[in-house]
Write a protein that holds these residues in place. Structure first.
Motif, PDB file in Angstrom:
ATOM      1  N   SER A 108      42.468 -10.439   0.590  1.00  0.00           N
ATOM      2  CA  SER A 108      42.909  -9.237  -0.112  1.00  0.00           C
ATOM      3  C   SER A 108      43.878  -9.593  -1.239  1.00  0.00           C
ATOM      4  CB  SER A 108      43.569  -8.284   0.887  1.00  0.00           C
ATOM      5  OG  SER A 108      43.993  -7.106   0.250  1.00  0.00           O
ATOM      6  N   ILE A 109      44.799 -10.510  -0.943  1.00  0.00           N
ATOM      7  CA  ILE A 109      45.758 -10.945  -1.972  1.00  0.00           C
ATOM      8  C   ILE A 109      45.032 -11.632  -3.126  1.00  0.00           C
ATOM      9  CG2 ILE A 109      47.682 -12.521  -2.408  1.00  0.00           C
ATOM     10  CD1 ILE A 109      48.531 -12.004   0.531  1.00  0.00           C
ATOM     11  N   ARG A 112      42.955  -9.030  -5.381  1.00  0.00           N
ATOM     12  CA  ARG A 112      43.643  -8.113  -6.296  1.00  0.00           C
ATOM     13  C   ARG A 112      43.626  -8.610  -7.745  1.00  0.00           C
ATOM     14  NH1 ARG A 112      44.685  -4.948  -9.257  1.00  0.00           N
ATOM     15  NH2 ARG A 112      46.296  -3.367  -9.314  1.00  0.00           N
ATOM     16  N   TRP A 118      42.356  -4.438  -3.987  1.00  0.00           N
ATOM     17  CA  TRP A 118      42.788  -5.096  -2.749  1.00  0.00           C
ATOM     18  C   TRP A 118      41.652  -5.178  -1.731  1.00  0.00           C
ATOM     19  CZ3 TRP A 118      47.400  -7.443  -2.662  1.00  0.00           C
ATOM     20  CH2 TRP A 118      48.390  -7.006  -3.541  1.00  0.00           C
ATOM     21  N   TRP A 119      40.733  -4.232  -1.794  1.00  0.00           N
ATOM     22  CA  TRP A 119      39.675  -4.178  -0.766  1.00  0.00           C
ATOM     23  C   TRP A 119      38.403  -3.604  -1.367  1.00  0.00           C
ATOM     24  CZ3 TRP A 119      39.022  -6.187   3.905  1.00  0.00           C
ATOM     25  CH2 TRP A 119      37.958  -5.730   4.686  1.00  0.00           C
TER      26      TRP A 119
END
Length: 240
Positions: A108-109, A112, A118-119
């Motif tokens: 997720s990190i 971004r 993020w998702w």
């Protein structure tokens, strides 16, 4: 292999193998992260964000590897009734869950700045999230076996059924149109530059050794609990 199902032989082997795996794993992980964070050049497209792969890829590998270990041990338990196999499956569940959670968090990190979100509900991310929920379910079943006397066969069957998700995770970027990049390492081939591949392989080895050490340590602790409980039952029967 049947000889290692003997608890006494297993404990004798695990007593020296556990610290060896843990220490060697920590050394390789520390070395690979230092190599990847400070020595590897930035990627041409992703810049410095690419460095998260030295954590993300090994944890993804071990998230799937942890469930593969659960499924293998469950099969051994169901077919040959080795009690250590059920303990091995339980021991692999928590570290496998932790690595899966780290994989999702680092992905997720990384996503971004790379994808702008993020998702995304794509095949790889969704199937990996399903794996995390499977770990939660397996751990809950294992605790029910311990506390409420539920048959260990139920947890073992769940471990085998959940293994269906592993090839789905592996092939998801091939089967569905996905934001996630296609496989970078396939049988005998790699699309990763050696500057990134070499420290990545060291990281995978280090995290794998660390995983093995944690599983052995948990097996020893679980086996000690089982033996202590059996001893208490024996003492209660003698006292009666």
């Amino acid at each position: 292999m049947h000889g290692f199902a003997n608890p006494t032989r297993f404990l004798k082997l695990a007593r020296w193998l556990t610290p060896l795996l843990l220490v060697s794993g920590l050394v390789l992980v520390a070395g690979s992260l230092w190599w990847g964070l400070f020595k590897v050049p930035p990627d041409r497209l992703m810049g410095d964000t690419v460095r998260i792969l030295f954590i993300h890829v090994p944890t993804a590998w071990l998230g799937m590897g942890g469930w593969s270990a659960i499924a293998s041990a469950s099969l051994v338990y169901l077919v040959w009734k080795h009690p250590l196999a059920a303990i091995a499956a339980r021991a692999a569940a928590v570290p496998g869950m932790v690595f899966t959670a780290i994989c999702l968090a680092t992905g997720s990190i990384w996503g971004r700045p790379t994808w702008g979100t993020w998702w995304e509900w794509d095949g790889r991310l969704t199937s990996m999230l399903v794996l995390l929920f499977l770990y939660f379910g397996y751990i809950a079943l294992s605790q029910a076996v311990e506390r409420e006397g539920v048959s260990p066969r139920i947890a073992a069957i769940f471990g085998l059924v959940g293994a269906v998700n592993i090839p789905i995770i592996n092939r998801s970027v091939v089967w569905w149109n996905s934001l996630h990049q296609p496989p970078s390492i396939t049988m005998g081939k790699s699309a990763i530059d050696p500057a990134f591949l070499n420290p990545l392989l060291v990281a995978v080895l280090g995290f794998s050794l660390l995983f093995g050490g944690v599983v052995l340590a948990r097996m020893r602790a679980l086996l000690a609990d089982v033996q202590a409980e059996a001893r208490l039952r024996r003492m209660a029967l003698e006292a009666a």
